[in-house]
Design a protein around this motif. Sequence first.
Motif, PDB file in Angstrom:
ATOM      1  N   MET A 169      -3.797  17.697  19.838  1.00 45.09           N
ATOM      2  CA  MET A 169      -4.687  17.019  19.206  1.00 45.09           C
ATOM      3  C   MET A 169      -5.549  17.669  17.966  1.00 45.09           C
ATOM      4  SD  MET A 169      -8.565  15.235  20.576  1.00 45.09           S
ATOM      5  CE  MET A 169      -7.615  15.013  22.309  1.00 45.09           C
ATOM      6  N   LYS A 170      -5.624  18.858  18.004  1.00 41.53           N
ATOM      7  CA  LYS A 170      -5.900  19.465  16.762  1.00 41.53           C
ATOM      8  C   LYS A 170      -5.080  19.461  15.540  1.00 41.53           C
ATOM      9  CE  LYS A 170      -8.268  24.010  18.552  1.00 41.53           C
ATOM     10  NZ  LYS A 170      -8.005  25.366  18.514  1.00 41.53           N
ATOM     11  N   ARG A 171      -4.126  19.029  15.670  1.00 43.08           N
ATOM     12  CA  ARG A 171      -3.165  18.753  14.423  1.00 43.08           C
ATOM     13  C   ARG A 171      -3.595  17.481  13.889  1.00 43.08           C
ATOM     14  NH1 ARG A 171       0.662  20.784  18.289  1.00 43.08           N
ATOM     15  NH2 ARG A 171       1.711  18.533  18.672  1.00 43.08           N
ATOM     16  N   THR A 172      -4.318  16.743  14.496  1.00 39.91           N
ATOM     17  CA  THR A 172      -4.932  15.338  13.863  1.00 39.91           C
ATOM     18  C   THR A 172      -6.097  15.414  12.956  1.00 39.91           C
ATOM     19  OG1 THR A 172      -5.931  14.610  15.884  1.00 39.91           O
ATOM     20  CG2 THR A 172      -3.784  14.244  15.801  1.00 39.91           C
ATOM     21  N   PHE A 173      -6.924  16.718  13.006  1.00 40.54           N
ATOM     22  CA  PHE A 173      -7.910  17.157  12.585  1.00 40.54           C
ATOM     23  C   PHE A 173      -7.443  17.774  11.350  1.00 40.54           C
ATOM     24  CE2 PHE A 173     -11.549  16.800  15.923  1.00 40.54           C
ATOM     25  CZ  PHE A 173     -10.887  15.836  16.852  1.00 40.54           C
ATOM     26  N   LEU A 174      -8.462  18.023  10.556  1.00 35.30           N
ATOM     27  CA  LEU A 174      -8.367  19.078   9.381  1.00 35.30           C
ATOM     28  C   LEU A 174      -9.529  20.223   9.771  1.00 35.30           C
ATOM     29  CD1 LEU A 174      -7.856  17.113   6.176  1.00 35.30           C
ATOM     30  CD2 LEU A 174      -6.059  17.958   7.626  1.00 35.30           C
ATOM     31  N   ILE A 175      -9.135  21.226  10.255  1.00 33.64           N
ATOM     32  CA  ILE A 175      -9.988  22.330  10.585  1.00 33.64           C
ATOM     33  C   ILE A 175      -9.691  23.572  10.015  1.00 33.64           C
ATOM     34  CG2 ILE A 175     -10.857  23.538  12.783  1.00 33.64           C
ATOM     35  CD1 ILE A 175      -9.779  21.465  14.182  1.00 33.64           C
ATOM     36  N   GLY A 176     -10.810  24.336   9.494  1.00 30.96           N
ATOM     37  CA  GLY A 176     -10.472  25.535   8.842  1.00 30.96           C
ATOM     38  C   GLY A 176     -11.526  25.899   7.676  1.00 30.96           C
ATOM     39  N   SER A 177     -11.227  27.286   7.031  1.00 34.59           N
ATOM     40  CA  SER A 177     -11.926  27.546   5.958  1.00 34.59           C
ATOM     41  C   SER A 177     -11.800  26.553   4.761  1.00 34.59           C
ATOM     42  CB  SER A 177     -11.650  28.907   5.528  1.00 34.59           C
ATOM     43  OG  SER A 177     -10.572  28.959   5.003  1.00 34.59           O
ATOM     44  N   VAL A 178     -12.497  26.668   3.865  1.00 25.91           N
ATOM     45  CA  VAL A 178     -12.081  26.122   2.377  1.00 25.91           C
ATOM     46  C   VAL A 178     -10.676  25.925   2.014  1.00 25.91           C
ATOM     47  CG1 VAL A 178     -12.620  26.003   0.024  1.00 25.91           C
ATOM     48  CG2 VAL A 178     -14.646  26.151   1.472  1.00 25.91           C
ATOM     49  N   GLN A 179     -10.173  27.336   1.969  1.00 24.55           N
ATOM     50  CA  GLN A 179      -8.857  27.618   1.463  1.00 24.55           C
ATOM     51  C   GLN A 179      -7.838  26.671   2.450  1.00 24.55           C
ATOM     52  OE1 GLN A 179     -11.025  30.202   1.514  1.00 24.55           O
ATOM     53  NE2 GLN A 179     -11.627  30.061  -0.460  1.00 24.55           N
ATOM     54  N   THR A 180      -8.075  27.209   3.772  1.00 25.05           N
ATOM     55  CA  THR A 180      -7.424  26.268   4.785  1.00 25.05           C
ATOM     56  C   THR A 180      -7.415  24.952   4.647  1.00 25.05           C
ATOM     57  OG1 THR A 180      -7.458  28.228   6.337  1.00 25.05           O
ATOM     58  CG2 THR A 180      -6.551  26.301   7.381  1.00 25.05           C
ATOM     59  N   VAL A 181      -8.470  24.289   4.635  1.00 24.54           N
ATOM     60  CA  VAL A 181      -8.345  22.910   4.502  1.00 24.54           C
ATOM     61  C   VAL A 181      -8.085  22.268   3.318  1.00 24.54           C
ATOM     62  CG1 VAL A 181     -10.248  20.911   4.373  1.00 24.54           C
ATOM     63  CG2 VAL A 181     -10.383  22.705   6.029  1.00 24.54           C
ATOM     64  N   ALA A 182      -8.395  23.078   2.021  1.00 27.82           N
ATOM     65  CA  ALA A 182      -7.511  22.676   0.772  1.00 27.82           C
ATOM     66  C   ALA A 182      -6.099  22.835   0.818  1.00 27.82           C
ATOM     67  CB  ALA A 182      -8.011  23.627  -0.276  1.00 27.82           C
ATOM     68  N   LEU A 183      -5.422  23.688   1.632  1.00 29.72           N
ATOM     69  CA  LEU A 183      -4.006  23.728   1.702  1.00 29.72           C
ATOM     70  C   LEU A 183      -3.484  22.597   2.673  1.00 29.72           C
ATOM     71  CD1 LEU A 183      -1.288  25.363   1.387  1.00 29.72           C
ATOM     72  CD2 LEU A 183      -1.750  26.470   3.523  1.00 29.72           C
ATOM     73  N   LYS A 184      -4.167  22.147   3.606  1.00 35.17           N
ATOM     74  CA  LYS A 184      -3.839  21.181   4.594  1.00 35.17           C
ATOM     75  C   LYS A 184      -3.802  19.691   3.568  1.00 35.17           C
ATOM     76  CE  LYS A 184      -5.108  23.307   9.020  1.00 35.17           C
ATOM     77  NZ  LYS A 184      -5.918  23.108  10.092  1.00 35.17           N
ATOM     78  N   ILE A 185      -4.965  19.574   2.790  1.00 33.65           N
ATOM     79  CA  ILE A 185      -4.947  18.410   2.179  1.00 33.65           C
ATOM     80  C   ILE A 185      -4.103  18.305   0.913  1.00 33.65           C
ATOM     81  CG2 ILE A 185      -6.477  17.392   0.193  1.00 33.65           C
ATOM     82  CD1 ILE A 185      -8.900  18.582   1.400  1.00 33.65           C
TER      83      ILE A 185
END
Length: 230
Positions: A169-185
């Motif tokens: 289920m975690k893969r359906t969230f965006l979780i992390g630091s600024v850098q990690t979430v920016a990469l996921k976006i």
Amino acid sequence: MPLSTRALQDLQARDIDTFPEQVQHLISYIDDRWNGEQPFPGLKATPLPAHKPEIWMLGSSDNSGSVAGQLGLPYAFAHFINSQPGAMDQAIRQYLRAFQASSRLLQPKVLAAMKIIVADTDAEANELALSALHLTHLLYRGRLQPLVSPKTVNAYPYTASEFAEIEAMKRTFLIGSVQTVALKIRELQERYPIEELMAVSPIYDVSARKRSYALLKQAVDEASSGYTYS
């Protein structure tokens, strides 16, 4: 009985097979223009604003994506409702396959509404996300409970299969630091024609929740510009 009451009762009696027709009727009421016979002659949506609102289809399944595509509407996928792995991918792909240009929209337009947890570090974000993951896990089992603290979640007796389900289920969230979430976006934007991102951040601590939204702003800016915040 007033026409508006009859119309609402008629909608309640319909089923999923008539959903596209209902959407067409809604569009016709907003446009104040009917291509065919109006089901309730004389009924009008009021007030009619000078600038009509943009109509979006909000959905959480591939069926809603198909309807939005066929009607040439922008599509918002509610990943915060449907947290099943692969659900957003399937729905958006169905929307893109079904899309037909309309007077409202010439090209597909997608918004992703997701659970997003941002913190100063990946480890902190993952800890904060435990509350939302636990809440979603219980909702899928028909148990509606208040958001609880990560400490409470850590003491919960998950089975091995339940723990594996939460990890997926975690893969359906965006979780992390600024850098990690920016990469996921950026990865989301490369995969889908996403123009907007809507965030729901179910974090137990209110201060951490506010901090998450502030950091998300940084992540969005970084994803758009390539600039890295220090």
